[in-house]
Design a protein around this motif. Sequence first.
Motif, PDB file in Angstrom:
ATOM      1  N   VAL A  31       0.852  -1.197   0.000  1.00 21.34           N
ATOM      2  CA  VAL A  31       0.000   0.000   0.000  1.00 21.34           C
ATOM      3  C   VAL A  31       0.882   1.240   0.000  1.00 21.34           C
ATOM      4  N   ASP A  32       0.573   2.173  -0.903  1.00 21.63           N
ATOM      5  CA  ASP A  32       1.162   3.508  -0.861  1.00 21.63           C
ATOM      6  C   ASP A  32       0.045   4.447  -0.406  1.00 21.63           C
ATOM      7  N   ALA A  33       0.135   4.907   0.839  1.00 19.89           N
ATOM      8  CA  ALA A  33      -0.969   5.677   1.431  1.00 19.89           C
ATOM      9  C   ALA A  33      -0.955   7.147   1.031  1.00 19.89           C
ATOM     10  N   THR A  34       0.049   7.566   0.255  1.00 19.38           N
ATOM     11  CA  THR A  34       0.146   8.961  -0.230  1.00 19.38           C
ATOM     12  C   THR A  34       0.829   8.905  -1.606  1.00 19.38           C
ATOM     13  N   CYS A  35       0.098   8.571  -2.653  1.00 20.84           N
ATOM     14  CA  CYS A  35       0.808   8.195  -3.896  1.00 20.84           C
ATOM     15  C   CYS A  35       1.392   9.385  -4.657  1.00 20.84           C
ATOM     16  N   GLY A  36       0.867  10.608  -4.457  1.00 23.97           N
ATOM     17  CA  GLY A  36       1.506  11.809  -5.008  1.00 23.97           C
ATOM     18  C   GLY A  36       1.838  11.693  -6.482  1.00 23.97           C
ATOM     19  N   ASN A  37       3.110  11.904  -6.824  1.00 27.15           N
ATOM     20  CA  ASN A  37       3.524  11.862  -8.231  1.00 27.15           C
ATOM     21  C   ASN A  37       3.783  10.442  -8.738  1.00 27.15           C
ATOM     22  N   GLY A  38       3.654   9.466  -7.857  1.00 29.97           N
ATOM     23  CA  GLY A  38       3.702   8.068  -8.300  1.00 29.97           C
ATOM     24  C   GLY A  38       5.049   7.376  -8.182  1.00 29.97           C
ATOM     25  N   HIS A  39       6.068   8.068  -7.671  1.00 25.39           N
ATOM     26  CA  HIS A  39       7.400   7.426  -7.619  1.00 25.39           C
ATOM     27  C   HIS A  39       7.397   6.204  -6.698  1.00 25.39           C
ATOM     28  N   ASP A  40       6.770   6.366  -5.531  1.00 20.93           N
ATOM     29  CA  ASP A  40       6.757   5.240  -4.579  1.00 20.93           C
ATOM     30  C   ASP A  40       5.871   4.097  -5.103  1.00 20.93           C
ATOM     31  N   THR A  41       4.730   4.465  -5.676  1.00 20.93           N
ATOM     32  CA  THR A  41       3.826   3.430  -6.217  1.00 20.93           C
ATOM     33  C   THR A  41       4.524   2.620  -7.304  1.00 20.93           C
ATOM     34  N   ASP A  58      -4.582   8.566  -2.612  1.00 24.67           N
ATOM     35  CA  ASP A  58      -4.286   9.993  -2.441  1.00 24.67           C
ATOM     36  C   ASP A  58      -5.597  10.763  -2.378  1.00 24.67           C
ATOM     37  N   ILE A  59      -5.542  11.882  -1.655  1.00 25.58           N
ATOM     38  CA  ILE A  59      -6.732  12.707  -1.480  1.00 25.58           C
ATOM     39  C   ILE A  59      -6.964  13.606  -2.691  1.00 25.58           C
ATOM     40  N   GLN A  60      -5.927  13.765  -3.555  1.00 21.90           N
ATOM     41  CA  GLN A  60      -6.039  14.679  -4.693  1.00 21.90           C
ATOM     42  C   GLN A  60      -6.175  13.913  -6.008  1.00 21.90           C
ATOM     43  N   PRO A  61      -7.243  14.175  -6.775  1.00 20.75           N
ATOM     44  CA  PRO A  61      -7.359  13.528  -8.086  1.00 20.75           C
ATOM     45  C   PRO A  61      -6.132  13.791  -8.974  1.00 20.75           C
ATOM     46  N   CYS A  87      -9.235   9.848   1.588  1.00 22.34           N
ATOM     47  CA  CYS A  87      -8.320  10.166   2.698  1.00 22.34           C
ATOM     48  C   CYS A  87      -7.751   8.851   3.228  1.00 22.34           C
ATOM     49  N   HIS A  88      -6.456   8.839   3.507  1.00 20.67           N
ATOM     50  CA  HIS A  88      -5.858   7.575   3.966  1.00 20.67           C
ATOM     51  C   HIS A  88      -6.372   7.134   5.343  1.00 20.67           C
ATOM     52  N   SER A  89      -7.072   8.026   6.065  1.00 23.56           N
ATOM     53  CA  SER A  89      -7.661   7.593   7.338  1.00 23.56           C
ATOM     54  C   SER A  89      -8.744   6.528   7.085  1.00 23.56           C
ATOM     55  N   PHE A 105       3.963   5.577   3.944  1.00 23.47           N
ATOM     56  CA  PHE A 105       3.418   6.940   3.953  1.00 23.47           C
ATOM     57  C   PHE A 105       4.583   7.872   3.669  1.00 23.47           C
ATOM     58  N   ASN A 106       4.463   8.679   2.627  1.00 25.45           N
ATOM     59  CA  ASN A 106       5.443   9.741   2.368  1.00 25.45           C
ATOM     60  C   ASN A 106       4.622  11.016   2.546  1.00 25.45           C
ATOM     61  N   LEU A 107       4.661  11.557   3.766  1.00 22.86           N
ATOM     62  CA  LEU A 107       3.684  12.567   4.191  1.00 22.86           C
ATOM     63  C   LEU A 107       3.964  13.934   3.558  1.00 22.86           C
ATOM     64  N   GLY A 108       3.112  14.902   3.900  1.00 22.31           N
ATOM     65  CA  GLY A 108       3.340  16.274   3.428  1.00 22.31           C
ATOM     66  C   GLY A 108       2.462  16.627   2.251  1.00 22.31           C
ATOM     67  N   TYR A 109       2.983  17.513   1.401  1.00 24.59           N
ATOM     68  CA  TYR A 109       2.198  18.005   0.261  1.00 24.59           C
ATOM     69  C   TYR A 109       2.792  17.490  -1.047  1.00 24.59           C
ATOM     70  N   LEU A 110       2.000  17.639  -2.090  1.00 28.68           N
ATOM     71  CA  LEU A 110       2.411  17.157  -3.414  1.00 28.68           C
ATOM     72  C   LEU A 110       3.500  18.087  -3.969  1.00 28.68           C
ATOM     73  N   PRO A 111       4.709  17.574  -4.221  1.00 26.08           N
ATOM     74  CA  PRO A 111       5.735  18.452  -4.792  1.00 26.08           C
ATOM     75  C   PRO A 111       5.231  19.045  -6.109  1.00 26.08           C
ATOM     76  N   ALA A 116      -1.086  23.873   0.475  1.00 26.95           N
ATOM     77  CA  ALA A 116      -2.115  23.904   1.516  1.00 26.95           C
ATOM     78  C   ALA A 116      -2.770  22.527   1.666  1.00 26.95           C
ATOM     79  N   ILE A 117      -2.665  21.704   0.620  1.00 33.15           N
ATOM     80  CA  ILE A 117      -3.231  20.345   0.710  1.00 33.15           C
ATOM     81  C   ILE A 117      -2.114  19.429   1.196  1.00 33.15           C
ATOM     82  N   THR A 118      -2.054  19.318   2.495  1.00 33.71           N
ATOM     83  CA  THR A 118      -0.961  18.546   3.100  1.00 33.71           C
ATOM     84  C   THR A 118      -1.548  17.554   4.106  1.00 33.71           C
ATOM     85  N   SER A 119      -0.810  16.491   4.371  1.00 36.67           N
ATOM     86  CA  SER A 119      -1.297  15.543   5.376  1.00 36.67           C
ATOM     87  C   SER A 119      -1.261  16.220   6.753  1.00 36.67           C
ATOM     88  N   ARG A 120      -2.162  15.793   7.615  1.00 40.53           N
ATOM     89  CA  ARG A 120      -2.325  16.466   8.914  1.00 40.53           C
ATOM     90  C   ARG A 120      -2.353  15.456  10.048  1.00 40.53           C
TER      91      ARG A 120
HETATM   92  C1  LIG Z   1       5.067  14.016  -0.430  1.00 40.63           C
HETATM   93  S1  LIG Z   1       3.642  13.686  -1.399  1.00 40.63           S
HETATM   94  C2  LIG Z   1       3.812  11.958  -1.742  1.00 40.63           C
HETATM   95  C3  LIG Z   1       4.900  11.609  -2.724  1.00 40.63           C
HETATM   96  C4  LIG Z   1       4.634  10.330  -3.462  1.00 40.63           C
HETATM   97  N1  LIG Z   1       4.593   9.163  -2.599  1.00 40.63           N
HETATM   98  C5  LIG Z   1       5.549  10.108  -4.648  1.00 40.63           C
HETATM   99  O1  LIG Z   1       6.201   9.047  -4.730  1.00 40.63           O
HETATM  100  O2  LIG Z   1       5.589  10.997  -5.501  1.00 40.63           O
HETATM  101  C6  LIG Z   1       2.327  13.664  -0.216  1.00 40.63           C
HETATM  102  C7  LIG Z   1       0.976  13.310  -0.795  1.00 40.63           C
HETATM  103  O3  LIG Z   1       0.081  13.066   0.291  1.00 40.63           O
HETATM  104  C8  LIG Z   1      -1.206  13.400  -0.161  1.00 40.63           C
HETATM  105  N2  LIG Z   1      -2.106  13.555   0.985  1.00 40.63           N
HETATM  106  C9  LIG Z   1      -2.184  14.585   1.855  1.00 40.63           C
HETATM  107  N3  LIG Z   1      -3.127  14.345   2.779  1.00 40.63           N
HETATM  108  C10 LIG Z   1      -3.670  13.133   2.477  1.00 40.63           C
HETATM  109  C11 LIG Z   1      -4.700  12.340   3.057  1.00 40.63           C
HETATM  110  N4  LIG Z   1      -5.346  12.749   4.150  1.00 40.63           N
HETATM  111  N5  LIG Z   1      -4.992  11.155   2.500  1.00 40.63           N
HETATM  112  C12 LIG Z   1      -4.335  10.723   1.385  1.00 40.63           C
HETATM  113  N6  LIG Z   1      -3.343  11.446   0.791  1.00 40.63           N
HETATM  114  C13 LIG Z   1      -3.019  12.623   1.329  1.00 40.63           C
HETATM  115  C14 LIG Z   1      -0.991  14.682  -0.930  1.00 40.63           C
HETATM  116  O4  LIG Z   1      -2.071  14.938  -1.800  1.00 40.63           O
HETATM  117  C15 LIG Z   1       0.336  14.390  -1.647  1.00 40.63           C
HETATM  118  O5  LIG Z   1       0.105  13.912  -2.943  1.00 40.63           O
END
Ligand SMILES: C[S@@+](CC[C@H](N)C(=O)[O-])C[C@H]1O[C@@H](n2cnc3c(N)ncnc32)[C@H](O)[C@@H]1O
Length: 202
Positions: A31-41, A58-61, A87-89, A105-111, A116-120
Motif C-alpha cells: 500500500v502507498d498511502a500517499t501516492c503523489g507523483n507516483g514514484h513510490d507506487t 491519495d486525497i487529490q485527483p 483520505c488515507h484515514s 506513507f510519504n507525508l506532506g504536500y504534493l511536490p 495547503a493540501i498537506t497531510s495532517r
Molecule cells: C510528499 S507527497 C507523496 C509523494 C509520493 N509518494 C511520490 O512518490 O511521488 C504527499 C501526498 O500526500 C497526499 N495527501 C495529503 N493528505 C492526504 C490524506 N489525508 N490522504 C491521502 N493522501 C493525502 C498529498 O495529496 C500528496 O500527494
Amino acid sequence: MEPDDPTWPPRPTALAHWLASRSLVAGDTAVDATCGNGHDTLMLARLVGPSGSVTAIDIQPAALDMTRNALAAAAMDDGRVRLVNDCHSRLGASVAPESAAWIMFNLGYLPGGDRAITSRAVTTCRALDAAVAALRPGGRLAVTSYPGHAEGALEARAVEDWMSTAAAGGMRVAQYLQPFTRKPAPVLWLAAKPSPPMKHRP
Ligand SMILES: C[S@@+](CC[C@H](N)C(=O)[O-])C[C@H]1O[C@@H](n2cnc3c(N)ncnc32)[C@H](O)[C@@H]1O
C-alpha cells in the motif's frame, strides 16, 4: 566510491525504497498511502510484479492522474495497481485486514502542487491505526514525515507519539534522520507488526 557522493548518507525516501526492495517479493500486497507523483507506487509495483497488488491512495485527483500516467509510461498499467481517491484515514475501506506486507506513507504536500493540501496530524494518526489493522503479521510500515514546515512539524510530533504508543504495544520501531541540519530534516520511521506467538502443543 565517488568523492562527495550526494546520495550518501541516503535520504529517507531513498532508504525507504531500498528497504522495500529487501522486504517485498513477487506476489505480495503493498500500500502507498500517499501516492503523489507516483514514484513510490511505481517502485512498489515493480517489486510485487504482475502477480502482486498495490493499493495507491491519495486525497487529490491530480495525484492519481500523475500516478496513472507514470504507471502507463512504465508499462505497468496492467491492473496490479488500484488507485483510490480518498483520505488515507479510510484505508480500511480499500485494504483487507491483515493483507499487506508493506505500507508506506510519504507525508506532506504534493511536490509542485498546492502546499495547503498537506497531510495532517489527526488524519495521519487515524491512517496509521488503519494501516496496522491492514498489515499482515510481520508486515512492515515505513513513514517519512517532514518537520521542516509548520503543519509538518505538528504532524511529526504526532507521528512520534503514535510510534511511542505502537512500541509500547509491541511493535518494533526504528527511526532514521539526518541530525545537525539547518532546518529539521525529514524523518523515516520504520515499524513491524508482531506475529502472534506460536501455540505450544500440549
Ligand atoms: C510528499 S507527497 C507523496 C509523494 C509520493 N509518494 C511520490 O512518490 O511521488 C504527499 C501526498 O500526500 C497526499 N495527501 C495529503 N493528505 C492526504 C490524506 N489525508 N490522504 C491521502 N493522501 C493525502 C498529498 O495529496 C500528496 O500527494
